[in-house]
Design a protein around this motif. Sequence first.
Motif, short mmCIF file in Angstrom:
data_model
loop_
_atom_site.label_atom_id
_atom_site.label_comp_id
_atom_site.label_asym_id
_atom_site.label_seq_id
_atom_site.Cartn_x
_atom_site.Cartn_y
_atom_site.Cartn_z
N THR A 1 0.82 -1.21 0.00
CA THR A 1 0.00 0.00 0.00
C THR A 1 0.85 1.27 0.00
N GLY A 2 2.16 1.09 -0.02
CA GLY A 2 3.02 2.27 -0.02
C GLY A 2 3.13 2.94 1.33
N ALA A 3 2.57 2.27 2.37
CA ALA A 3 2.58 2.88 3.70
C ALA A 3 3.98 2.92 4.29
N LEU A 4 4.84 2.04 3.79
CA LEU A 4 6.18 1.93 4.38
C LEU A 4 6.93 3.27 4.34
N GLU A 5 6.73 4.00 3.26
CA GLU A 5 7.41 5.29 3.11
C GLU A 5 7.14 6.25 4.27
N ARG A 6 5.94 6.14 4.83
CA ARG A 6 5.64 7.03 5.95
C ARG A 6 5.56 6.27 7.27
N SER A 7 6.36 5.18 7.33
CA SER A 7 6.37 4.38 8.55
C SER A 7 7.78 4.24 9.09
#
Lengths: 468, 584
Positions: A204-210
């Motif tokens: 989901t691309g959440a890693l970039e803001r995690s």
Amino acid sequence: MKEYQTINEVSGPLVFAEIDEPIGYGEMVEIELSGKGMRRGQVLESTDKFVAIQVFEGTTGIDKKCSVRFLGETLKMPVTGDLLGRVLDGSGQPIDGGPEIVPEDRRDIVGTAINPYAREYPREFIQTGISSIDGMNTLVRGQKLPLFSGAGLPHNEIALQIARQATVPEENEEGDSSEFAVVFAAMGITAEEANEFMDDFERTGALERSVVFLNLADDPAVERTITPRLALTTAEYLAFDLNYHVLVILTDMTNYCEALREIGAAREEVPGRRGYPGYMYTDLSMLYERAGRIEGVEGSITQIPILTMPGDDDTHPIPDLTGYITEGQIYVDRELHSKGVEPPINVLPSLSRLMSEGIGEGLTRNDHGDVSDQLYAGYAEGRDLRSLVNIVGREALSERDNTYLDFADRFEKEFIQQGYKTGRTIVDTLSVGWNLLSMLPKTELNRIDESYIEKYYEETPEGSKVEG
Amino acid sequence: MSQAKEKTIEDGIIKRVSGPVVSAAGLDAKMNDMVYVGDEGLMGEVIRIKDELTTIQVYEETSGVSPGEPVENTGEPLSVDLGPGMLNSIYDGVQRPLAVLEGQLGAFLDRGVDAPGIDLEKIWEFKPIVKKGDEVKAGDIIGTVQETESIEHKIMVPPNFEGGKVKRIEKGKYTVVDEVCELDSGEKITMRQKWPVRSPRPTKEKHTPTIPLVTGQRILDGLFPIAKGGTAAIPGPFGSGKTVTQHQLAKWSDADIIVYVGCGERGNEMTEVIEVFPELEDPKSGKALMSRTCLIANTSNMPVAARESCVYTGVTIAEYYRDMGYDVAVMADSTSRWAEAMREISSRLEEMPGEEGYPAYLSARLSAFYERAGLFTNLNETQGSISIVGAVSPPGGDFSEPVTQNTLRIVKTFWALDASLAERRHFPAINWNESYSLYRNQLDPWLCENVESDWPDVRQWAVRTLAEEAKLQEIVQLVGKDALPEDQQLTLEVARYLREGFLQQNAYHDVDTYSEPGKTYLTFKAIKTFNDEAFKALSGGASIEQIQTVEAVPRLNRIGTAKDHTKFISQLEKEIADQLKELY
Ligand SMILES: Nc1ncnc2c1ncn2[C@@H]1O[C@H](COP(=O)(O)OP(=O)(O)OP(=O)(O)O)[C@@H](O)[C@H]1O
Ligand SMILES: [Mg+2]
């Protein structure tokens, strides 16, 4: 910095060493294993003759010949906005092969209490898209709301669904300057579970803001006592220095508490209930209370700790003490799970204490509180009747009772059941609610203001119109 | 708290640090002396003296403190500053003003900072009520100051003064450290008193209380009342409503002063009080609620030793206002956290543990605390009272644990919270079968005189009906409701309205949140009217199904939220009676 070779006892996770200069309580320690690497630890007790050291990475291989170095400061977390997108181990070392982390600041990981006078009461509704949460146990920004689950239940799916779907409806329209970030701290979970999270974050691309902290099942247990502190120190920096809205997921708090118990036992402390330390309440609150909002600061910390209740027993000290600190709890239920309800959330024992301030006119909708109360009352009544029906049969029940039985069934099938991929808006959630309430005669709806009944009651209710 | 660092007796040297407990050698100290620990001067208190070693509980985080650092003794016990400026304030467990600390430190509470409990620079308008030549003794009121819009602060001769003839007293503007009066004994009176928190302030006499603390909560005022000067415990598992109930009491009860002690609980709950109370009005005076409230906050993440002291700080402040002749109510949320703090310190002292690890003196400490409640004649002949309501948080919700049990031996009102009621959102989730009040009889005369003469009878009827319901429910669980005779089915129906229309009360509803005694009585009466008329109808030949479908009856559940309840109730009673009469 003085080196000692004075270890005189190694016991469980603890090392005792003699010293001849004053060492600060809580100070960091490095123990050098003759050529075989280095272990880190912390001073748990300091006297003028000896110190007790808690070793994070385990004491295996430590002997009396190892040398001990005191670093003269307490444990710090190097913080920077560049941590976003990074994966660290349980003691904060990068394990993703990325570049070295250049800190903006180094912060004490114990953290200090937020002055209650400086707090801002959390009021902003977070739409998770899950009806049983949004409709019945509303989450707000700055809240600490744990998932009370059990072994083998889908708490991870629920946490991920929240992380994926969470929005603040108002802001979508106005455009908020603050961004959303996730801090994920794993304590003793299996590699498989960790992958579940990592895959979802990547997809989901959440890693970039995690920022991800991983202490897995085969990592040292004592390290688990610092992992959440590193994570929360990072979260505080992101929220209160960089103005992010941070969602912190801590999993599994049960493993964290087991580690506390292990240290307590090694120190031969007088144990509290079921062998857990008497100070576990205070210890846990020093994690959970790090959620919140501060007046005049844009960012916020919302916490979703996950814990698996040993034996599904919520009087066990871990869920019990947690419930006494957090602002409510969401129960993941084995019976609903076996019925195939997704997500299997039992709303009855679940609670969001910050709900009343976060809903209603201008926040969600004016009928929200009343609808929720009435759904609770109806579902509780219907569930009570289930046990009676087993004894006397449906025919022996009055028409009113039968209606409530049907109500409880439909409530589970239509309101709770929605799947892990569906997000419902709050308006959708409320209309499913009204559709169910319209099964009941108007006179039964005594928790709802008459004007709302006028407006939303469906005289000829059809089946639910919202996809489940 | 401001323990000026004037008097140094003999510094000691730290020998050992273990969490909040520090031992020092060479310290010349008395038991319970206040000390400053380490280079940063962290506040602490002497809790044990043995041979060379003095053991100290430290009210702040001890990370980084090391053996070899000094300990400085103030030579005085842990005390609070008493004087105008305490209302509308929030303190930590050792009376440091949190608003002032925010100004100094920002949003996070750092350590080693100190600020006086009351503002030493603020100017107050002092009005004497005695004059030169008057004889005054300890405790006497010599003048007043308008502390907040609702409270007139009485300036008193400190209880440990000798007293004498007033030599000089003058109206004017003063700070709390300025001298406002001088006696011929040479004693000089300021508006600030210091008092050690662990010693009760002296009074003349203690009496049996006879006036209720009206709470505006139907189940409390109606069934389980507490007296002004009484004690109550409110135990319950997490999420059952202890805090909401105490907030309700702090908001709506008819005490003059509220001291709210948040002991080891959530930060946001204190913030809620700070944010919400200033906007609420006292139903009695119409003034802002915050102007009669003093908050003490030791949240769960604040140092544990200060948790042990925060209840004493609270009750000492309460006693000071009682001395002025006020009715004070103290909310302690939660006394379990206080007991746990005692346990933690005790275990670090390696004392012999009693039941479940609590120290053997748990029960003595609890009773000494609740003993500070009561209705008193003060030294100055005024009457004042302290009511104490203590929340208890039993592990696993199990009331057989030591803190609940020891508390129940002392307090006279027991509000038992019930998780299963909370689950079905029956609020307040107070179990009416388990709860009790031993004040009922002594308060009845007041209720008869000030509300309605048959109050005790109506209450007795309700109690009986609810007890009957409990018995019948057991049978229903086995055979179903329809198997009961019709009169018993009707009793169940009436009891349901008592539960839903009377016992339930929504704290978050603008109208329902507060029910004055008159309304509480009328709500009882309305349900009783239904009861009486329905039984008449039943014996007149109407069936239970017919009675259940009478249109007006469900509106009994809307009395609580009705804006004009008198009109609503009289109309409703009439309709219920009329509609039931049509059935036979
Ligand atoms: N009188 C009431 N009216 C409406 N809601 C209530 C009432 N009492 C309790 N509640 C509900 O119950 C929730 C929990 O109550 P509360 O916070 O007082 O529990 P508690 O017993 O203090 O729990 P803890 O021990 O964890 O602090 C509240 O957030 C509120 O939703
Ligand atoms: Mg509470």
